[in-house]
Design an enzyme around this catalytic site. Structure first.
Site, PDB file in Angstrom:
ATOM      1  N   LYS A 162       0.842  -1.188   0.000  1.00  0.00           N
ATOM      2  CA  LYS A 162       0.000   0.000   0.000  1.00  0.00           C
ATOM      3  C   LYS A 162       0.885   1.248   0.000  1.00  0.00           C
ATOM      4  CE  LYS A 162      -4.229  -1.556   0.064  1.00  0.00           C
ATOM      5  NZ  LYS A 162      -5.095  -1.274  -1.097  1.00  0.00           N
ATOM      6  N   ASP A 191      -0.263  -0.312  -4.674  1.00  0.00           N
ATOM      7  CA  ASP A 191      -1.650   0.175  -4.775  1.00  0.00           C
ATOM      8  C   ASP A 191      -1.740   1.491  -4.004  1.00  0.00           C
ATOM      9  OD1 ASP A 191      -4.356   0.637  -4.848  1.00  0.00           O
ATOM     10  OD2 ASP A 191      -4.924  -1.178  -3.741  1.00  0.00           O
ATOM     11  N   GLU A 217      -1.415   0.068  -9.113  1.00  0.00           N
ATOM     12  CA  GLU A 217      -2.888   0.084  -9.015  1.00  0.00           C
ATOM     13  C   GLU A 217      -3.372   1.433  -8.504  1.00  0.00           C
ATOM     14  OE1 GLU A 217      -4.568  -3.509  -7.408  1.00  0.00           O
ATOM     15  OE2 GLU A 217      -5.978  -2.392  -6.165  1.00  0.00           O
ATOM     16  N   ASP A 242      -8.947  -0.290  -9.990  1.00  0.00           N
ATOM     17  CA  ASP A 242      -9.640  -1.052  -8.933  1.00  0.00           C
ATOM     18  C   ASP A 242     -10.943  -0.347  -8.590  1.00  0.00           C
ATOM     19  OD1 ASP A 242     -10.528  -2.319  -6.681  1.00  0.00           O
ATOM     20  OD2 ASP A 242      -8.866  -1.742  -5.386  1.00  0.00           O
ATOM     21  N   LYS A 266     -13.041  -7.977  -8.236  1.00  0.00           N
ATOM     22  CA  LYS A 266     -13.360  -8.292  -6.840  1.00  0.00           C
ATOM     23  C   LYS A 266     -14.756  -8.907  -6.799  1.00  0.00           C
ATOM     24  CE  LYS A 266     -10.401  -4.853  -4.639  1.00  0.00           C
ATOM     25  NZ  LYS A 266     -10.295  -3.636  -3.813  1.00  0.00           N
ATOM     26  N   GLN A 294     -11.340  -7.071  -1.161  1.00  0.00           N
ATOM     27  CA  GLN A 294     -12.098  -5.940  -0.606  1.00  0.00           C
ATOM     28  C   GLN A 294     -12.021  -5.995   0.927  1.00  0.00           C
ATOM     29  OE1 GLN A 294     -15.375  -4.767  -3.092  1.00  0.00           O
ATOM     30  NE2 GLN A 294     -16.614  -4.370  -1.286  1.00  0.00           N
TER      31      GLN A 294
HETATM   32  C1  MUC Z   1      -7.570  -2.449  -2.377  1.00  0.00           C
HETATM   33  O1  MUC Z   1      -7.145  -3.141  -3.283  1.00  0.00           O
HETATM   34  O2  MUC Z   1      -7.734  -1.271  -2.593  1.00  0.00           O
HETATM   35  C2  MUC Z   1      -8.929  -1.179   0.253  1.00  0.00           C
HETATM   36  C3  MUC Z   1     -10.164  -0.629   0.120  1.00  0.00           C
HETATM   37  C4  MUC Z   1     -10.964  -1.515  -0.593  1.00  0.00           C
HETATM   38  O3  MUC Z   1     -12.136  -1.397  -0.939  1.00  0.00           O
HETATM   39  O4  MUC Z   1     -10.232  -2.611  -0.940  1.00  0.00           O
HETATM   40  C5  MUC Z   1      -8.985  -2.528  -0.291  1.00  0.00           C
HETATM   41  C6  MUC Z   1      -7.857  -3.067  -1.045  1.00  0.00           C
HETATM   42 MG    MG Z   2      -6.899  -1.413  -4.707  1.00  0.00          MG
END
Ligand code: MUC
Ligand code: MG
Length: 367
Positions: A162, A191, A217, A242, A266, A294
């Site tokens: 992240k 991401d 991402e 995403d 997702k 998610q």
């Molecule tokens: C992601 O991939 O962003 C964080 C917020 C969400 O909705 O999913 C996560 C992971």
């Molecule tokens: Mg994401």
């Protein structure tokens, strides 16, 4: 397979440690268990994880929309009337996690009724998914320690880092520390959850060009329309959309406008039915797909495995399937196991999962 009842049960399970990222943080899995009952006594299950900072849904809104709108629309229909069910659900805009959970619970009903695993009904491509672990915000040293622990305990060798805090200092430092601490053999990708601007993203990617990152991402918002297109044009690795692709129309828009060239699928937001359509868009347009997370519990994780393993494209890359490890408990009788960095599909009918009634009684919030 006539539907007699659709339940929406709020439950809350604390995390042992929070997951932090640019758009929010999660301390408690305040999810909604969806159960669809049929007149034959079959019960299909799935879970909806609310992500207000991504889609605007809350635990309360998911319970309300299912109880007030979706359940009355579906009772009396057959679980096999999938297209008609979707037409009814889509009379209501938004609410992706609520709709997705209903869709997956209906597939569980169909699988259990036919005595076939849903992963085989969907595509039956392979029997397991490799796992990618999301490393949330912490100090670079803590992020490295977490990744090393997860690698040695579970054999996971793919990590999504992240970013989206401070581009040229903390974020780049964390990625560099992870590469140094884990060596060349692990896959690393990033991401941003929209935390950087397009120009910050471009410069940070440049500064990390020696780290062998494989995917970038949602580094900046899709609403930065021209800036994002400018960024994606110069990005040397696939740029994954995403949260900007919660619906097939958004997938088409982002890909055709050059605002992304890979898609995170997702199941928590597009269920199985719409995820199949998103996957077909990816295949048709020739872009890569990643099974995203998610911040799912074990029910949602099994749904991702069921879908990801069903198809060639989604099983090529590691799926994000491990963040339930930070939850203090879960609802399944037979917990999800990560062995040698993989999660296996199950051979039981439907999703292959059962809810433990005692655990549900302990964690449900509506008693
Ligand atoms: C992601 O991939 O962003 C964080 C917020 C969400 O909705 O999913 C996560 C992971
Ligand atoms: Mg994401």
């Amino acid at each position: 397979m006539k539907i007699t009842q659709v339940e929406a049960i709020p439950f809350a399970i604390p995390y042992r440690k929070p997951l932090r990222f640019a758009s929010g943080e999660v301390n408690t899995a305040d999810h909604v268990l969806v159960r669809v009952h049929t007149e034959d006594g079959v019960v299909g299950v799935a879970e909806a994880p609310p992500r207000p900072y991504t889609y605007g849904e809350t635990q309360e809104s998911i319970v309300a929309v299912i109880r007030k709108i979706f359940a009355p629309e579906l009772v009396g229909m057959s679980a096999l009337e999938r297209e008609a069910i979707h037409a009814r659900l889509h009379r209501t805009v938004g609410n992706p996690a609520a709709k997705a959970a209903i869709d997956m619970a209906l597939w569980d009903v169909i699988g259990k009724s036919l005595q076939v695993p849903v992963t085989q009904l969907l595509g039956g491509y392979t029997d397991r998914m490799r796992v990618s672990h999301m490393v949330g915000f912490a100090s670079p040293a803590h992020m490295v320690a977490e990744a090393q622990r997860v690698r040695s305990e579970y054999g996971i060798t793919t990590f999504k880092v992240k970013v989206g805090r401070r581009p040229y200092t903390l974020d780049v430092e964390a990625c560099r520390a992870l590469r140094e601490g884990l060596g060349e053999d692990v896959e690393l990708y990033i991401d941003g959850n929209r935390g950087w601007t397009p120009s910050e993203s471009a410069r940070a990617l440049d500064e990390m060009s020696d780290l062998g990152l494989t995917l970038a991402e949602e580094l900046c918002p899709a609403d930065d329309v021209l800036g994002r297109r400018w960024l994606v044009q110069q990005c040397k690795i696939p740029f994954v959309a995403d949260e900007s692709v919660a619906r097939p129309g958004e997938v088409a828009r982002e890909l055709l406008s050059g605002a992304a060239n890979a898609i995170s699928i997702k199941t928590a937001r597009t269920g199985f039915t719409t995820s199949q359509r998103v996957l077909a868009q990816c295949e048709g347009l020739g872009v890569e797909a990643v099974i995203g997370n998610q911040i799912d519990g074990q029910i949602g994780t099994m749904c991702s495995v069921v879908f990801g393993a069903a198809f060639r494209l989604t099983s090529q890359r590691a799926g994000e399937l491990s963040n339930f490890l930070d939850m203090s408990d879960d609802l399944l009788t037979d917990p999800v196991r990560i062995v040698d960095g993989t999660v296996a599909v199950r051979s039981q009918p439907g999703l292959g999962i059962e809810i433990d009634p005692e655990k549900l009684a302990r964690y449900r919030q509506d008693n």
